[in-house]
Design a protein around this motif. Structure first.
Motif, PDB file in Angstrom:
ATOM      1  N   UNK B  11      48.542  41.062  32.956  1.00 32.45           N
ATOM      2  CA  UNK B  11      48.333  42.063  34.008  1.00 32.45           C
ATOM      3  C   UNK B  11      47.307  41.590  35.034  1.00 32.45           C
ATOM      4  N   UNK B  12      46.366  40.748  34.601  1.00 28.95           N
ATOM      5  CA  UNK B  12      45.381  40.214  35.546  1.00 28.95           C
ATOM      6  C   UNK B  12      46.055  39.196  36.469  1.00 28.95           C
ATOM      7  N   UNK B  53      38.601  28.711  48.865  1.00 32.93           N
ATOM      8  CA  UNK B  53      39.309  29.031  47.625  1.00 32.93           C
ATOM      9  C   UNK B  53      38.476  30.016  46.817  1.00 32.93           C
ATOM     10  N   UNK B  54      39.096  31.123  46.447  1.00 28.68           N
ATOM     11  CA  UNK B  54      38.389  32.160  45.699  1.00 28.68           C
ATOM     12  C   UNK B  54      38.814  32.115  44.245  1.00 28.68           C
ATOM     13  N   UNK B  55      37.874  32.426  43.361  1.00 29.92           N
ATOM     14  CA  UNK B  55      38.202  32.494  41.936  1.00 29.92           C
ATOM     15  C   UNK B  55      39.081  33.707  41.661  1.00 29.92           C
ATOM     16  N   UNK B  56      39.058  34.664  42.615  1.00 31.30           N
ATOM     17  CA  UNK B  56      39.854  35.867  42.422  1.00 31.30           C
ATOM     18  C   UNK B  56      39.141  36.918  41.595  1.00 31.30           C
ATOM     19  N   UNK B  57      38.048  36.541  40.964  1.00 26.04           N
ATOM     20  CA  UNK B  57      37.305  37.497  40.158  1.00 26.04           C
ATOM     21  C   UNK B  57      38.114  37.924  38.947  1.00 26.04           C
ATOM     22  N   UNK B  58      37.618  38.908  38.217  1.00 23.79           N
ATOM     23  CA  UNK B  58      38.318  39.329  37.013  1.00 23.79           C
ATOM     24  C   UNK B  58      39.440  40.311  37.325  1.00 23.79           C
ATOM     25  N   UNK B  59      39.389  40.949  38.512  1.00 23.15           N
ATOM     26  CA  UNK B  59      40.454  41.848  38.952  1.00 23.15           C
ATOM     27  C   UNK B  59      40.778  42.920  37.914  1.00 23.15           C
ATOM     28  N   UNK B  60      39.764  43.308  37.137  1.00 20.27           N
ATOM     29  CA  UNK B  60      39.977  44.268  36.052  1.00 20.27           C
ATOM     30  C   UNK B  60      40.500  45.607  36.543  1.00 20.27           C
ATOM     31  N   UNK B  61      39.814  46.145  37.584  1.00 17.93           N
ATOM     32  CA  UNK B  61      40.181  47.485  38.050  1.00 17.93           C
ATOM     33  C   UNK B  61      41.560  47.483  38.696  1.00 17.93           C
TER      34      UNK B  61
END
Lengths: 341, 341
Positions: B11-12, B53-61
């Motif tokens: 889902x992430x 370039x972005x790590x994209x973060x954890x995108x949890x929410x």
């Protein structure tokens, strides 16, 4: 020009008696964590949190929203949530604007951030904004979503206007169309919303809502022009701001930009003085004001005010609504612009 | 604990491929005046406005919101506006929080206000918040108003939490219940919203929406407990924050308050060190961390994390939804808390 108490429109009295208590209740219950800062900014509480007598302000936007509901055939009472929501957003923008501009005084009082710090003022602004949206979305009626959308659209324009205003500070080449677009976003957008949101909330006809938007847009631009004129030539006792404050902080206001882009011989001297980074003496500030006038900036702004006022009134004349509401809106427009009524 | 790429939930990945481009488009088109600052904060642009370039973060929410739509039987695509709206509000709060806390670093980069100034960071936060609401209110579906209300309610709690957090800094008598309420407002509220807003937007059953809220509320509290534990004992390489930063800024985090109110003999020494106004040396900060542990603050927070995780999982187990969505939510919960999966 000072406005005597006698000449305050009935709708402004209505706004004060009907909306002010509801506004106070909304802030107290919805923004408990920042109620002191909010109450101070809104004039109900002093620095120590003690209740104090408030002038109530001009309550222009509140009054416009209430009459807007009446224009759609509803009671003013039904417009109260819309009126409070607009007033909350207006004060959200003022709280943040004072931080952004570094202004330490508003309405003859120290600004909220100057008293309570930047963090508190940021949070208080956010709390008022959020409360405004909660209030509208809670209304159990067809127009709830439309009114909330209208407020969000106005807020987006307001924020764009604040961002443009900020970017103008470091630019030497701001054009008159850019300046007009900034003023429209920063001021006209919320007048547009205030004039139509009451009708939107009570389920007014689509054509009426959009006509009221147009009326408010013109009124807002005229209001900003007058505000800019007062920011240069106004009496500090009436404006509540220090004399020549707009020039001192090198604001790219409408009369200023009109003068600067006039192509007259005064424009060059004006640019040399105004765009130079050194702080200006009071003598130089007065010279700037004289140059704006000599370059035609003052006359242009005065003429443009007439154009916008005329457009607002002719839009109003073309809309189908109960006559008392039409008269109340016309009265409010004249009052907002400090005209004889 | 570091998380290997292999263990990132599906889902992430979905959130990154589905929502990230839509998020970038939303910011670019809806926040033109602050697109550079927003893009920098979100990791797409460098200080000069060049793409990076972005790590994209954890995108949890974001992931929670997408799976929430799936839980109500819809496609993840239908949850995209809800997911973006939550992510926008999360970043609005981060932008303002960094100003309020005076934090100069986030995700190993200078914070937006440290690079672009307080004014730009305030306006950018506001623009993201407003864009989130505009996005939801524009959706032409039954759930649009419900989703917007959910986001506004979460935002109100978030702001209350920030205000409480700020007021705790100058108070010596913060209780554990107050601290738990602050954490619930500041963190759990948005997890609650993220976990249910997708279902709300696509018209999910009322019981499902409210059950997902409860799941998200528990998950958020567990997440905050872990975050607080890492803020004291975490590795700066993993947390992205300087070592002991929560203690250095004298945050009243949950393990700290639990230790301080433990009534043990270590609590008194802890209070004497922590509540004294003078800046603490690294040695003293390590002593504080040791005292929190000795007074039982670490163990309490670890046990409480288990309680909240358990409550989230048992709530999830009791809800009627397609099994793949349930599994995806359970997987996300474990991932969010850094647990074996």
């Amino acid at each position: 020009m000072p406005v005597s108490v006698r000449s305050v429109p009935a709708s402004v009295h209505l706004a004060r008696t009907l909306a002010s208590p509801a506004m106070q209740a909304a802030v107290t219950t919805r923004c408990p964590g920042v109620a002191h800062v909010a109450g101070y900014h809104l004039g109900w509480l002093d620095v120590n949190g003690e209740p104090c007598v408030s002038s109530g302000g001009k309550a222009l936007r509140t009054a416009l929203a209430l009459v807007s509901a009446q224009a759609a055939g509803a009671d003013a009472e039904q417009g109260v949530p819309a009126a409070i929501a607009v007033e909350l957003v207006h004060n959200f923008s003022l709280l943040h604007d004072d931080i952004i501009d570094g202004d330490i005084e508003r309405r003859h009082q120290p600004t909220a951030w100057a008293v309570f710090g930047t963090s508190q003022a940021i949070l208080t602004g956010n709390a008022l904004f959020t409360a405004a949206l909660a209030l509208l979305l809670e209304q159990d009626c067809e127009g709830s979503r439309l009114a909330a959308s209208s407020l969000v659209t106005a807020s987006q324009r307001l924020l764009n206007g604040q961002a443009a205003d900020l970017s103008f500070e470091t630019r030497d080449d701001v054009t008159l169309p850019e300046s007009l677009a900034m003023a429209a976003d920063k001021t006209s957008a919320l007048f547009n919303c205030a004039s139509s949101i009451g009708a939107a909330l009570v389920g007014g006809d689509h054509r009426l809502v959009s006509g009221l938007s147009e009326f408010g847009e013109h009124l807002g631009t005229a209001f900003q022009l007058i505000d800019d004129l007062r920011g240069i030539w106004g009496d500090p006792k009436t404006t509540g701001k220090p004399a020549l404050s707009d020039l001192r902080s090198r604001k790219k206001t409408l009369p200023l930009v009109a003068a600067m882009s006039s192509g007259t011989r005064h424009a060059a001297e004006l640019a040399a003085l105004y765009l130079h980074p050194a702080a200006m003496s009071d003598e130089e500030l007065h010279r700037v004001a004289d140059l704006v006038e000599a370059a035609g900036g003052r006359r242009w702004a005065e003429e443009q005010t007439e154009v916008e006022f005329g457009a607002a009134m002719s839009t109003l004349a073309g809309l189908a609504m109960p006559e008392p509401a039409r008269e109340a809106l016309a009265d409010l427009a004249r009052f907002a612009l400090g005209r004889d009524r």
